[in-house]
Design an enzyme around this catalytic site. Structure first.
Site, PDB file in Angstrom:
ATOM      1  CB  SER A 176      14.964   2.578 -33.403  1.00  0.00           C
ATOM      2  OG  SER A 176      15.238   3.389 -32.298  1.00  0.00           O
ATOM      3  CG  ASP A 344      13.360  -2.367 -27.245  1.00  0.00           C
ATOM      4  OD1 ASP A 344      13.777  -1.487 -26.464  1.00  0.00           O
ATOM      5  OD2 ASP A 344      13.163  -2.159 -28.449  1.00  0.00           O
ATOM      6  CG  HIS A 377      16.199  -0.264 -29.072  1.00  0.00           C
ATOM      7  ND1 HIS A 377      14.912  -0.322 -29.557  1.00  0.00           N
ATOM      8  CD2 HIS A 377      16.812   0.738 -29.777  1.00  0.00           C
ATOM      9  CE1 HIS A 377      14.753   0.600 -30.509  1.00  0.00           C
ATOM     10  NE2 HIS A 377      15.885   1.250 -30.651  1.00  0.00           N
TER      11      HIS A 377
END
Lengths: 401, 401
Positions: A176, A344, A377
């Site tokens: 991320s 995601d 995610h």
């Protein structure tokens, strides 16, 4: 939930967060200089005599330096890695947020590598940030803290590693926002990075992601307790707004099918709805409130604002390529591993594919893996078992002495 | 933006919202009775002598009775239909929220049908709701207003139509929450409904939808200005929280590709980022704030809470089928038209397909159309041109005298 790594084997054991004060000011993209700057960090494994086995691990929005092992002094809720407490609720207190990935025999193998983890610039877990004391006033910076970028975070890590006497990284890795930092490293310091591992990340957040982050920040700033950003020391904090921000974020970290599988439309009451506006009726409503409450206890709202702003600014093409991602990546010399997850939707696989294609077009070594997994995610924290062989094989080519 | 219906042709002209006071109390699912109940409504077209050409149009979360034509006295921001102001910004002030669908020659053809539109129970645009005066106290109900359900809204519409002397509906139609009301009608009053048109709707909102609604409600209730729901008459209102709620809702009404196409990552400043936490940097950030501000000016926060709660409760299988959708639909005699949009992730096509399959398995007349369109849930307001032939053909089988 996917099978997690067991705790008994491969743990780095008990660790303690340490601190370094940088000797010089950090020059920021916004034009300001920041000083003093303290960096909170942890290390796992042993630095090789040649100092060539270092992996820098970069955390995401709500993480901290405590990436692996057990905290020496887990201070209640503030010491829970979010992989432990916020995400699947299964791990013990005080466990690092990426413990399943860092340790002997794990993806980032501390039998071979010296893994370094820092709290990012602007953080609230030991590194200088908006809740730190502004030397000009003697009070917390609050919203007087300079607006920082991912590049500023990376420059701070670079200065920190200088203090440790580490000149070059075998690899830099993160998921991320952590993956953004890893990519930024490869561009800012191309000759200092052997390999990049960017997981569930992107070269620039897509517009819907900008929107979610904007809403989260607005939720905090619209809370009267935010007080224009100067709530530190007032005895109150914008917990209500940050709770909303966290709930928005949390839903974007999961996939719709994952929420359906875990909660469905199950009610809190065994019987029927209770006809209430204020109380949770569905289990997913109760879950979100719990997530919000536990996050508010351990995290600073201004750090949320600054970190969210940094990750929305992040745009390799704009920053380094005059609009062209290929041009931005021209100077990269690191080998690059990209991992994305099919479900995601916040950092979708398409973004990783774009980076892959741009690097490949430049003749740079790159591989991209899209893992079919249902958890959205959050997979980068949950699907450790499936990432491990990919990362181990990729890092095997980095050969520390 | 898709090509809209032109305003010059097919307009119902200038209309005025009217009001009816129901003669009896409305019995609610929660066990309470509500009295008095006033219903705001508009009508378009001419009631046939046999009173058999009535179409009831039901609005969604933020709509009102003003579905078509120009408001006689558009009272600034409070008279903008959201199809006009909130959504594409292209239509004139005071235009009904489904004007492209209702009028001479349109989908709901006022040359043939007498179209009736009401503000739903719990509303803030003329029908009794939390901002109405509680006769027991002489002050606004606020959060003392009873928790209402979609079935309660439908019972209120039924009682209202009795006052108008309308016994049977040729059709009942709506999108989103409006579609829920249409489906509820077919179950509660099977012999009073000829046809159902449920657009971008569902038999039960999926868990991620529950989550978004929960976050939106929490954003309102966490605003100190909400005051436990009794802000009416205090001179303040939870506009900050409701703005956040609206922004969350707005992003869920659009698709990620639609946001990308419309805003991309374009900055507000022509040059570069300005390093600000508080000001919008990206155009999508500015757009969301504008949406929030304009919504707050025209809508009541408690109505948002109650309506959101009603649409999360809505679950045909739970309410009417002991968990079975098929069982819930057993008594339906209406013909059913379902329309869904490929990019609608809040009310995805799968839900319409489930209704279609359940009705088909029962041998009921049903058709389901999934329109390929990029704008997400908002398609039900934007893709009028493509819905029109489907609806006109479907309604042609209803033969008013």
């Amino acid at each position: 939930m996917p099978p997690g790594q067991t705790l008994a084997t491969g743990s780095v054991g008990t660790v303690e967060t340490r601190y370094v004060d940088l000797p010089e000011a950090v020059r920021l993209d916004c034009g300001r200089q920041l000083r003093p700057v303290r960096v909170a960090y942890e290390t796992y494994g042993t630095l090789s005599p040649a100092r060539d086995n270092v992996i820098l691990v970069c955390h995401a929005l709500s993480g901290d330096a405590h990436a692996a092992g057990f905290a020496k002094a887990p201070s209640g809720s503030t010491r829970d890695g979010f992989g432990a407490e916020d995400r699947d609720g299964s791990a013990g207190k005080g466990l690092g947020w990426w413990d399943g990935m860092i340790g002997p025999g794990k993806a980032f193998d501390t039998d071979r590598f010296f893994v370094v983890s820092t709290n990012l610039l602007g953080g609230c877990r030991g590194t200088t940030g908006p809740s730190s004391v502004d030397p000009a006033t003697g009070r917390a910076y609050g919203s007087d803290f300079p607006v920082v970028t991912v590049a500023d975070m990376v420059r701070t890590q670079r200065a920190f590693l200088d203090v440790l006497g580490i000149e070059r990284l075998a690899a830099v890795a993160g998921g991320s926002l952590g993956g953004m930092q890893a990519l930024e490293w490869a561009i800012l310091y191309p000759d200092k990075v052997g390999a990049v591992v960017a997981i569930a990340s992107t070269h620039a957040l897509h517009p819907q992601g900008l929107a979610w982050n904007s809403i989260a920040r607005d939720a905090i700033m619209r809370d009267p307790a935010w007080q224009g950003g100067h709530y530190h020391g007032t005895g109150t904090a914008p917990g209500a707004g940050m709770g909303v921000a966290r709930m928005v974020g949390h839903v974007t970290y999961l996939s719709a099918p994952a929420l359906a599988e875990r909660f469905g439309r199950r009610l809190q009451s065994a019987d029927d709805v209770r006809y209430t506006i204020t109380e949770p009726e569905f289990q997913v409503e109760s879950y979100l409130r719990h997530q919000a409450d536990s996050f508010v206890r351990r995290f600073d709202a201004n750090t949320y604002l600054y970190t969210s702003r940094a990750l929305t600014y992040f745009d390799l093409a704009r920053q380094h390529g005059e609009g062209s991602l290929g041009r931005a990546l021209e100077g990269v010399s690191a080998r690059t591993l990209l991992i994305a997850f099919s479900s995601d939707w916040l950092y979708p696989p398409a973004a990783s594919r774009e980076i892959e294609e741009a690097l490949r077009a430049l003749g740079k070594p790159v591989e991209c893996h899209v893992i079919e997994a249902p958890y959205g995610h959050d997979c980068f924290l949950l699907e450790e078992a499936r990432q491990t062989p990919i990362i181990r094989r990729f890092l095997a080519e980095e050969t520390p002495s």
